[in-house]
Design a protein around this motif. Structure first.
Motif, PDB file in Angstrom:
ATOM      1  N   LEU A 177       0.825  -1.214   0.000  1.00 34.04           N
ATOM      2  CA  LEU A 177       0.000   0.000   0.000  1.00 34.04           C
ATOM      3  C   LEU A 177       0.857   1.262   0.000  1.00 34.04           C
ATOM      4  N   VAL A 178       1.974   1.226   0.692  1.00 31.62           N
ATOM      5  CA  VAL A 178       2.886   2.365   0.695  1.00 31.62           C
ATOM      6  C   VAL A 178       3.451   2.570  -0.707  1.00 31.62           C
ATOM      7  N   LEU A 179       3.792   1.485  -1.364  1.00 29.86           N
ATOM      8  CA  LEU A 179       4.323   1.583  -2.729  1.00 29.86           C
ATOM      9  C   LEU A 179       3.263   2.117  -3.691  1.00 29.86           C
ATOM     10  N   ILE A 180       2.025   1.689  -3.515  1.00 34.22           N
ATOM     11  CA  ILE A 180       0.938   2.205  -4.354  1.00 34.22           C
ATOM     12  C   ILE A 180       0.789   3.707  -4.113  1.00 34.22           C
ATOM     13  N   ASP A 181       0.858   4.115  -2.858  1.00 31.07           N
ATOM     14  CA  ASP A 181       0.769   5.540  -2.544  1.00 31.07           C
ATOM     15  C   ASP A 181       1.914   6.315  -3.185  1.00 31.07           C
ATOM     16  N   LYS A 182       3.120   5.740  -3.153  1.00 31.48           N
ATOM     17  CA  LYS A 182       4.271   6.400  -3.782  1.00 31.48           C
ATOM     18  C   LYS A 182       4.049   6.551  -5.285  1.00 31.48           C
ATOM     19  N   LEU A 183       3.518   5.501  -5.920  1.00 29.61           N
ATOM     20  CA  LEU A 183       3.254   5.541  -7.347  1.00 29.61           C
ATOM     21  C   LEU A 183       2.187   6.585  -7.655  1.00 29.61           C
ATOM     22  N   ASP A 184       1.152   6.609  -6.857  1.00 30.48           N
ATOM     23  CA  ASP A 184       0.072   7.589  -7.042  1.00 30.48           C
ATOM     24  C   ASP A 184       0.609   9.003  -6.859  1.00 30.48           C
ATOM     25  N   GLU A 185       1.438   9.199  -5.831  1.00 30.13           N
ATOM     26  CA  GLU A 185       2.018  10.514  -5.568  1.00 30.13           C
ATOM     27  C   GLU A 185       2.921  10.946  -6.722  1.00 30.13           C
ATOM     28  N   LEU A 186       3.668  10.003  -7.276  1.00 37.20           N
ATOM     29  CA  LEU A 186       4.542  10.293  -8.406  1.00 37.20           C
ATOM     30  C   LEU A 186       3.729  10.816  -9.584  1.00 37.20           C
ATOM     31  N   VAL A 187       2.597  10.165  -9.866  1.00 37.54           N
ATOM     32  CA  VAL A 187       1.744  10.590 -10.983  1.00 37.54           C
ATOM     33  C   VAL A 187       1.076  11.926 -10.642  1.00 37.54           C
ATOM     34  N   GLN A 188       0.590  12.074  -9.396  1.00 42.26           N
ATOM     35  CA  GLN A 188      -0.103  13.298  -8.989  1.00 42.26           C
ATOM     36  C   GLN A 188       0.831  14.518  -9.032  1.00 42.26           C
ATOM     37  N   ASN A 189       2.078  14.325  -8.647  1.00 41.45           N
ATOM     38  CA  ASN A 189       3.021  15.438  -8.573  1.00 41.45           C
ATOM     39  C   ASN A 189       3.831  15.624  -9.855  1.00 41.45           C
ATOM     40  N   ALA A 190       3.529  14.839 -10.873  1.00 40.18           N
ATOM     41  CA  ALA A 190       4.285  14.924 -12.121  1.00 40.18           C
ATOM     42  C   ALA A 190       4.002  16.253 -12.817  1.00 40.18           C
ATOM     43  N   LYS A 191       5.006  16.742 -13.519  1.00 45.60           N
ATOM     44  CA  LYS A 191       4.855  17.991 -14.266  1.00 45.60           C
ATOM     45  C   LYS A 191       3.961  17.750 -15.476  1.00 45.60           C
ATOM     46  N   GLY A 192       3.153  18.721 -15.774  1.00 47.47           N
ATOM     47  CA  GLY A 192       2.252  18.613 -16.912  1.00 47.47           C
ATOM     48  C   GLY A 192       2.991  18.741 -18.230  1.00 47.47           C
ATOM     49  N   VAL A 193       2.416  18.144 -19.243  1.00 47.88           N
ATOM     50  CA  VAL A 193       2.960  18.261 -20.599  1.00 47.88           C
ATOM     51  C   VAL A 193       2.456  19.595 -21.155  1.00 47.88           C
ATOM     52  N   PRO A 194       3.336  20.395 -21.737  1.00 49.07           N
ATOM     53  CA  PRO A 194       2.893  21.688 -22.286  1.00 49.07           C
ATOM     54  C   PRO A 194       1.734  21.496 -23.274  1.00 49.07           C
ATOM     55  N   LEU A 195       0.803  22.426 -23.228  1.00 50.60           N
ATOM     56  CA  LEU A 195      -0.371  22.442 -24.102  1.00 50.60           C
ATOM     57  C   LEU A 195      -1.283  21.242 -23.882  1.00 50.60           C
ATOM     58  N   SER A 196      -1.234  20.664 -22.723  1.00 47.13           N
ATOM     59  CA  SER A 196      -2.087  19.521 -22.413  1.00 47.13           C
ATOM     60  C   SER A 196      -2.583  19.656 -20.984  1.00 47.13           C
ATOM     61  N   GLU A 231      11.352   1.497 -10.573  1.00 50.51           N
ATOM     62  CA  GLU A 231      11.878   1.183  -9.236  1.00 50.51           C
ATOM     63  C   GLU A 231      10.738   0.805  -8.288  1.00 50.51           C
ATOM     64  N   ILE A 232       9.661   1.566  -8.333  1.00 53.49           N
ATOM     65  CA  ILE A 232       8.506   1.268  -7.467  1.00 53.49           C
ATOM     66  C   ILE A 232       7.894  -0.076  -7.856  1.00 53.49           C
ATOM     67  N   ILE A 233       7.768  -0.331  -9.139  1.00 55.56           N
ATOM     68  CA  ILE A 233       7.208  -1.604  -9.609  1.00 55.56           C
ATOM     69  C   ILE A 233       8.098  -2.764  -9.160  1.00 55.56           C
ATOM     70  N   ASP A 234       9.418  -2.593  -9.252  1.00 52.95           N
ATOM     71  CA  ASP A 234      10.331  -3.645  -8.782  1.00 52.95           C
ATOM     72  C   ASP A 234      10.165  -3.888  -7.281  1.00 52.95           C
ATOM     73  N   GLN A 235       9.986  -2.820  -6.512  1.00 47.82           N
ATOM     74  CA  GLN A 235       9.760  -2.979  -5.076  1.00 47.82           C
ATOM     75  C   GLN A 235       8.447  -3.719  -4.824  1.00 47.82           C
ATOM     76  N   MET A 236       7.420  -3.431  -5.629  1.00 44.85           N
ATOM     77  CA  MET A 236       6.139  -4.135  -5.497  1.00 44.85           C
ATOM     78  C   MET A 236       6.322  -5.619  -5.774  1.00 44.85           C
ATOM     79  N   ARG A 237       7.089  -5.913  -6.810  1.00 52.38           N
ATOM     80  CA  ARG A 237       7.319  -7.322  -7.155  1.00 52.38           C
ATOM     81  C   ARG A 237       8.024  -8.062  -6.023  1.00 52.38           C
TER      82      ARG A 237
END
Length: 166
Positions: free
Chosen positions: A4-23, A36-42
């Motif tokens: 669950l911590v790894l899922i939260d990290k993945l979610d946070e990574l996507v939430q805090n990601a920089k936006g693509v210009p013009l999108s 890295e997060i996926i490997d930790q999940m595995r």
């Protein structure tokens, strides 16, 4: 680390990601961080499965111990009854007590077994739920990567290997 911590990290990574210009809906995500997060999940998921198996094994050992104790009590009751065989009433009483002890041991056996099965089922249900979250997060990440790739170059050309759970 907890899944669950790894899922939260993945979610946070996507939430805090920089936006693509013009999108509005597309973001840039560091592939290395996601991998890295996926490997930790595995590596974490098999550990949780191992823990669930250990719990089931412990419960089975408790059941076996309860059965041994019941057999010991029955054996003691029978020995007591044999020593007092000259007194029919005492023998009958001892047999009734032995049957009661056996019945109680069987009830405890069923109760412990059901408790162990419920607990293992809960662990497996939690794992199933966590895997669903992981899959959802992976699909969102892949969709975002695919959308980003489509905007730049058309269809994605990066080959990837599907994660395999053990």
């Amino acid at each position: 680390m907890d899944v669950l911590v790894l899922i939260d990290k993945l979610d946070e990574l996507v939430q805090n990601a920089k936006g693509v210009p013009l999108s509005q809906d597309q973001v840039r995500v560091d592939r290395e961080e996601i991998w890295e997060i996926i490997d930790q999940m595995r590596s974490t998921i098999p550990e949780e499965i191992k823990q669930a198996r250990w719990i089931v094994k412990e419960r089975q050992e408790m059941l076996a111990e309860a059965k041994r104790e019941a057999e010991r009590l029955i054996s003691e009751a029978r020995e007591q009854a044999a020593r007092e065989a000259s007194q029919q009433e005492v023998v009958k009483l001892a047999e009734r007590q032995a049957e009661e002890v056996l019945a109680e041991a069987r009830r405890q056996d069923r109760s412990i077994r059901h408790g162990a099965e419920d607990y293992a089922d809960g662990i497996l249900e939690n794992l199933h739920h966590n895997l669903g979250k992981i899959m959802d997060a992976l699909e969102r990440g892949r969709a975002q990567l695919a959308a980003k790739s489509d905007d730049r170059t058309g269809p994605p050309t990066v080959e990837h290997e599907e994660p395999q759970l053990q």
